[in-house]
Design a protein around this motif. Structure first.
Motif, PDB file in Angstrom:
ATOM      1  N   GLY A   1       0.829  -1.211   0.000  1.00 34.88           N
ATOM      2  CA  GLY A   1       0.000   0.000   0.000  1.00 34.88           C
ATOM      3  C   GLY A   1       0.858   1.253   0.000  1.00 34.88           C
ATOM      4  O   GLY A   1       2.085   1.197  -0.135  1.00 34.88           O
ATOM      5  N   SER A   2       0.216   2.383   0.108  1.00 36.18           N
ATOM      6  CA  SER A   2       0.974   3.621   0.131  1.00 36.18           C
ATOM      7  C   SER A   2       0.376   4.564   1.155  1.00 36.18           C
ATOM      8  O   SER A   2      -0.736   4.358   1.647  1.00 36.18           O
ATOM      9  N   ILE A   3       1.127   5.611   1.435  1.00 36.65           N
ATOM     10  CA  ILE A   3       0.736   6.573   2.450  1.00 36.65           C
ATOM     11  C   ILE A   3      -0.615   7.192   2.055  1.00 36.65           C
ATOM     12  O   ILE A   3      -0.864   7.442   0.883  1.00 36.65           O
ATOM     13  N   PRO A   4      -1.522   7.375   3.017  1.00 36.58           N
ATOM     14  CA  PRO A   4      -2.853   7.867   2.621  1.00 36.58           C
ATOM     15  C   PRO A   4      -2.790   9.310   2.130  1.00 36.58           C
ATOM     16  O   PRO A   4      -1.931  10.076   2.534  1.00 36.58           O
TER      17      PRO A   4
ATOM     18  N   PRO B   1      -4.858   0.787   7.842  1.00 38.17           N
ATOM     19  CA  PRO B   1      -5.236   0.178   6.567  1.00 38.17           C
ATOM     20  C   PRO B   1      -4.113  -0.649   5.932  1.00 38.17           C
ATOM     21  O   PRO B   1      -4.363  -1.551   5.147  1.00 38.17           O
ATOM     22  N   ARG B   2      -2.871  -0.328   6.253  1.00 36.51           N
ATOM     23  CA  ARG B   2      -1.747  -1.053   5.651  1.00 36.51           C
ATOM     24  C   ARG B   2      -1.135  -2.049   6.626  1.00 36.51           C
ATOM     25  O   ARG B   2      -0.163  -2.731   6.287  1.00 36.51           O
ATOM     26  N   CYS B   3      -1.651  -2.098   7.835  1.00 34.14           N
ATOM     27  CA  CYS B   3      -0.976  -2.844   8.896  1.00 34.14           C
ATOM     28  C   CYS B   3      -1.429  -4.298   8.913  1.00 34.14           C
ATOM     29  O   CYS B   3      -2.621  -4.589   8.884  1.00 34.14           O
ATOM     30  N   THR B   4      -0.454  -5.227   8.972  1.00 35.88           N
ATOM     31  CA  THR B   4      -0.802  -6.654   9.008  1.00 35.88           C
ATOM     32  C   THR B   4      -1.220  -7.066  10.416  1.00 35.88           C
ATOM     33  O   THR B   4      -1.796  -8.113  10.609  1.00 35.88           O
ATOM     34  N   GLU B   5      -0.897  -6.212  11.397  1.00 36.46           N
ATOM     35  CA  GLU B   5      -1.193  -6.581  12.779  1.00 36.46           C
ATOM     36  C   GLU B   5      -2.421  -5.850  13.313  1.00 36.46           C
ATOM     37  O   GLU B   5      -2.729  -5.929  14.502  1.00 36.46           O
TER      38      GLU B   5
END
Lengths: 292, 316, 328
Positions: C275-278, C291-295
């Protein structure tokens, strides 16, 4: 659900013309657009707007200052200046449009040919340099004088004067596009020169070209007025704006209105086209875009 | 060395342009519908008079032959002879040129500082009333016909107020003040359009430059706002502006044709207009050509200045 | 630690856009002692450069506002300093170098002009003395043949040399703080190391504090003792670099760490954060990285986490990791 679909369909067409919507929001474009439309309508419907004849002389009503019956006053032959200005709009706008179209067509052709057929480039561009060595107005004076004083020759003369600039702009845009990969791809896959010109080069020149032609329109109006003023335009009694000023010049001190209003008309028409051009440039030509 | 090489290169490039110009000027005369000799002689002239003019102009020879003669004469500095005054075109030009050059230079001297200052100020005060006012004036400047505003100006400053002469030229040899007094009004009217043009250009050039990283560097060094503009932005703004000075000069020369008419200044512009109205075609041809040569020379000159302003060109 | 040289507190920076005021930096704070080095790391758009530019007050006044915050330097709040006093700080006390040395130098002025200007401005030197000092500074930044190069224009120099010139300009007045905003990003890899070495040497030589900004945690790790990790305008983790490497307490930091190419291995696959920075205009409820975090867990998407202490001088903005380390 059905409602949502309908609403979506209704909204869709508006999104299809982002350029038009941005233009509609551009302030100077809007002002310019209104001016040009009003002047065009005035030119087209001149006989409906004024019941006077632009050329018939009436000795009884010479040198009348502006008043209810004669909005812009009357001139030394008793002709209504307002009416003459209205019919002058016909002449000036016709010439402006004619010059924009003719120089646009020829300039585009020259520019595209230069860009696509490189072996002709040097020759065409030297010719353009040669034409550009004359200042536009002087070249136009020479040509108009050579071809005789009439509207047609004036259009041709002014067009020739503005062709080189248009050709250069088109050539520059076309050269940029030519180097892009999709054009290479088209060429490799065997597209003909004509197809490349039609599908790739021309569409990409349209923005800068349109901007340029708007300004050419404005220049042409000014140049026509100047040429008429010098006596190289459409011969009097033709009510060209430049002619009216030239004829009113001798009475400028006492009957200022004769030369004042046609000058105002020229300024307004040129201003309108310039505003239109500024708007188009901001929206269509991202290279030159400074702000919206 | 690089400067010299660039100059020679430009000179080399100017040669074909001059040649094209000479040929164009030649064909201009041959665009005349019908027989140029008959047109020149006028409708009342007899066959004999037409024949005499034809011989005089060398029109009895073939076109390529005429072209070669024309070019050959040009190479020798012979621009032709007026058929009305029976005077060498060059002599007539030498007589008129100082007026036009004076007018153009005075107008140029007004255009450059005023246009640049207005443009830079508009950029500096972007989106304020200063910007709006300058840009409005600039737009008016490029939209108003010069000869019209010139007539209005004469009515105000010469007829009503009596401050400035309404017409006529005073040569520089009569003193710099009389000369300037005669030229100031026509030059100002001539400059109006170009000032507007230049102000618009200088504004967008300055805005471009103010966006650059090196301006941020200057600010980070503690350079003041005004010094940033005067020292760091201005030289860079000048690069596109210098490129435009050639166009400005040539447009001023072109505009002088009309302004000379308004102020009855005996310059090249009036010469060419009179020549056209009297169908003095050799004069028209020769004058056009001389003016075109002048523009080529101006552009060469501008190129030299350009080299001086932009070190990237100087040292490549 | 005695009173810090620079202390940024609660800094929020907003820019005016067509869509209203947009927050680029939100409640950022850090301290920097004399001769210390701070690294700020994050992707482009994380707000790290905006933070740096705020210290020098280099944002366009008409389109920027700073609703909250204080930047204390030598007993004064830089945000409240009048323009004239601020100019004395810029280039004199605090200097800055930028990412792209191609465009950051003025193309129409010589190297001598551009270095001398700072000296003439802040130290009142005359042109000749300033020029001689400029030659000495070029020597200091290891430009060979300085007496000759000083008269060069930027386009006649290589990229690495231009960045050295930028550094020479920056250190000309012996500033107490040097802010280096991505100083090596635009350069070749071999040159990058040279420039970093040069910065390190100059820091020791001149006793400056340095703020190094980079998107490359590898560069930061090599250089800085303390690191600030920024994401979407906020500090997500702040720690001494050793602690950060040993035990990253924010998934974003872990992602940046994984993206550093290992030195002695053939790189087959570079780990990157998906993903990329919002888009800064978009409001994200809860943790901005979620939104980009796997945890990410439900609470992450609902409530914005605070920056809390997670160890010795170690702060992070990730409750799940904290809970895992210290179960409640």
């Amino acid at each position: 659900m059905a409602d949502a679909t309908t609403a979506g369909e209704l909204l869709a067409p508006r999104r299809r013309f982002p350029v038009l919507r941005r233009l509609a929001r551009h302030r100077s474009f809007r002002i310019g657009f209104v001016i040009v439309v009003v002047l065009t309508l005035a030119a087209i419907f001149a006989p409906l707007i004024s019941s006077f004849d632009p050329t018939s002389m009436r000795a009884r009503i010479r040198f009348r200052p502006p008043q209810a019956a004669y909005w812009f006053g009357t001139d030394n032959f008793g002709r209504d200046v307002f009416t003459r200005c209205l019919y002058g709009a016909r002449l000036s706008l016709t010439i402006g449009l004619g010059v924009a179209v003719l120089s646009g067509l020829v300039g585009t052709a020259a520019g595209i040919i230069s860009a696509q057929f490189r072996q002709l480039d040097a020759m065409i561009m030297r010719l353009m340099d040669g034409l550009m060595a004359f200042p536009a107005i002087i070249l136009a004076i020479g040509l108009a004088a050579a071809m005789g004083p009439n509207i047609g020759s004036l259009i041709v003369a002014l067009s020739v004067a503005y062709i080189p600039r248009t050709a250069r702009i088109v050539r520059a845009s076309a050269l940029v596009v030519r180097e892009l990969e999709f054009v290479d791809a088209a060429r490799v896959s065997g597209a003909s020169s004509l197809r490349i010109i039609w599908k790739h080069l021309l569409p990409n020149c349209m923005g800068p070209l349109l901007v340029q032609l708007t300004f050419v329109f404005a220049y042409a109006i000014l140049a026509e007025a100047a040429l008429s003023f010098l006596g190289i335009g459409p011969p009097p009694p033709a009510p060209s704006w430049g002619n009216i000023i030239a004829e009113g010049r001798d009475q400028a001190v006492d009957s200022w209105w004769i030369m004042f209003f046609p000058g105002l008309a020229i300024s307004l028409a040129t201003l309108g086209m310039n505003l239109l051009g500024d708007g188009l440039r901001d929206v269509l030509d991202p290279r030159l875009k400074v702000e919206t | 060395m690089r400067v010299l090489r660039r100059l020679l290169l430009r000179l080399g490039q100017a040669v074909p342009v001059i040649l094209v110009v000479a040929v164009l000027a030649f064909f201009l005369m041959h665009l005349l519908p019908g027989d140029p000799a008959a047109v020149i002689a006028g409708p009342e002239a007899g066959a004999e008079a037409v024949e005499r003019i034809r011989r005089q102009l060398g029109l009895d020879r073939s076109i390529p032959e005429q072209l070669m003669v024309w070019l050959w004469h040009l190479a020798q500095g012979d621009f032709g002879t007026s058929i009305i005054h029976n005077q060498s075109v060059l002599v007539a030009l030498a007589d008129r040129m100082p007026v036009t050059v004076s007018l153009t230079l005075v107008a140029f001297a007004m255009t450059i500082p005023i246009g640049i200052v207005l443009g830079v100020a508009a950029a500096k005060f972007r989106n304020t009333w200063v910007d709006a006012a300058v840009m409005f004036l600039a737009l008016v400047g490029v939209s108003v016909p010069g000869f019209w505003i010139a007539i209005l100006s004469v009515i105000l400053f010469s007829v009503t107020l009596g401050w400035l002469p309404a017409s006529g030229y005073v040569p520089l040899s009569d003193g710099i003040w009389p000369w300037l007094r005669a030229l100031i009004q026509p030059a100002a009217m001539l400059a109006l359009f170009q000032i507007g043009f230049l102000a618009r250009m200088a504004r967008s050039a300055t805005l471009d430059v103010l966006d650059q990283d090196y301006i941020r560097t200057a600010r980070a060094k503690g350079v003041s706002e005004w010094r940033t503009i005067a020292k760091h932005a201005f030289r860079n703004t000048l690069i596109p502006v210098v490129t435009a000075t050639g166009i400005i000069l040539s447009l001023l020369m072109g505009g002088s044709v009309v302004i000379e008419q308004v102020f009855a200044l005996p310059g090249v512009g009036r010469l060419i207009v009179q020549a056209i109205l009297t169908r003095d075609y050799p004069m028209v041809q020769g004058t056009l050509l001389a003016l075109a040569f002048l523009f080529v020379a101006i552009n060469l000159f501008v190129d030299i200045i350009y080299t001086w302003v932009d070190p990237r060109v100087r040292y490549g | 630690m005695s009173a810090p040289l620079l202390s940024v507190r609660d800094l929020t920076v907003q820019f005016r856009t067509d869509a209203g005021w947009l927050t680029a930096v939100e409640q950022v704070g850090f301290e920097l002692g004399a001769q210390e080095t701070l690294g700020i790391v994050g992707e482009s758009g994380s707000g790290k450069s905006v933070t740096a530019l705020s210290i020098l007050g280099l944002h366009a006044a008409s389109t920027t506002r700073i609703p909250t915050g204080a930047i204390a330097y030598a007993g004064q709040d830089l945000l409240k300093l009048p323009d004239r006093a601020m100019r004395r700080i810029r280039g004199g006390e605090i200097a800055m170098i930028f990412q792209d040395p191609m465009s950051s130098l003025n193309p129409v002025l010589t190297v001598a002009d551009q270095i001398s200007e700072t000296l003439m401005l802040h130290q009142g030197l005359d042109r000749k003395t300033a020029r001689n000092r400029a030659i000495g500074l070029l020597d200091m930044v290891r430009i060979a043949d300085a007496a000759h190069r000083v008269d060069a224009y930027p386009h006649q120099l290589s990229g690495g040399m231009r960045q050295r010139v930028m550094i020479a300009i920056a250190i000309a007045c012996r500033p107490k703080l040097l802010i280096a905003d991505e100083p090596t990003t635009a350069l070749d890899v071999t040159i990058q190391a040279q420039i970093l070495d040069l910065l390190r040497e100059l820091q020791t030589e001149l006793g400056m504090s340095v703020i190094l900004i980079s998107h490359d945690l590898g560069v930061i790790a090599e250089f800085a003792r303390r690191v600030l990790v920024m994401y979407a305008g906020r500090v997500v983790e702040a720690a001494p670099s050793r602690a950060l490497f040993r035990q990253p307490m924010h998934p974003y930091t872990s992602g940046l760490l994984a993206a550093i190419p290992p030195l002695n291995h053939d790189v087959t696959r570079l780990s990157t954060i998906p993903g990329s920075i919002p888009d800064p205009g978009r409001r994200i409820p809860g943790c901005r990285f979620s939104p980009r975090c796997t945890e990410a867990q439900t609470e992450c998407r609902e409530q914005a986490p605070d920056l809390v202490s997670v160890g010795d001088d170690h702060f992070a903005r990730c409750p799940p990791r904290l809970h895992r380390m210290r179960p409640v």
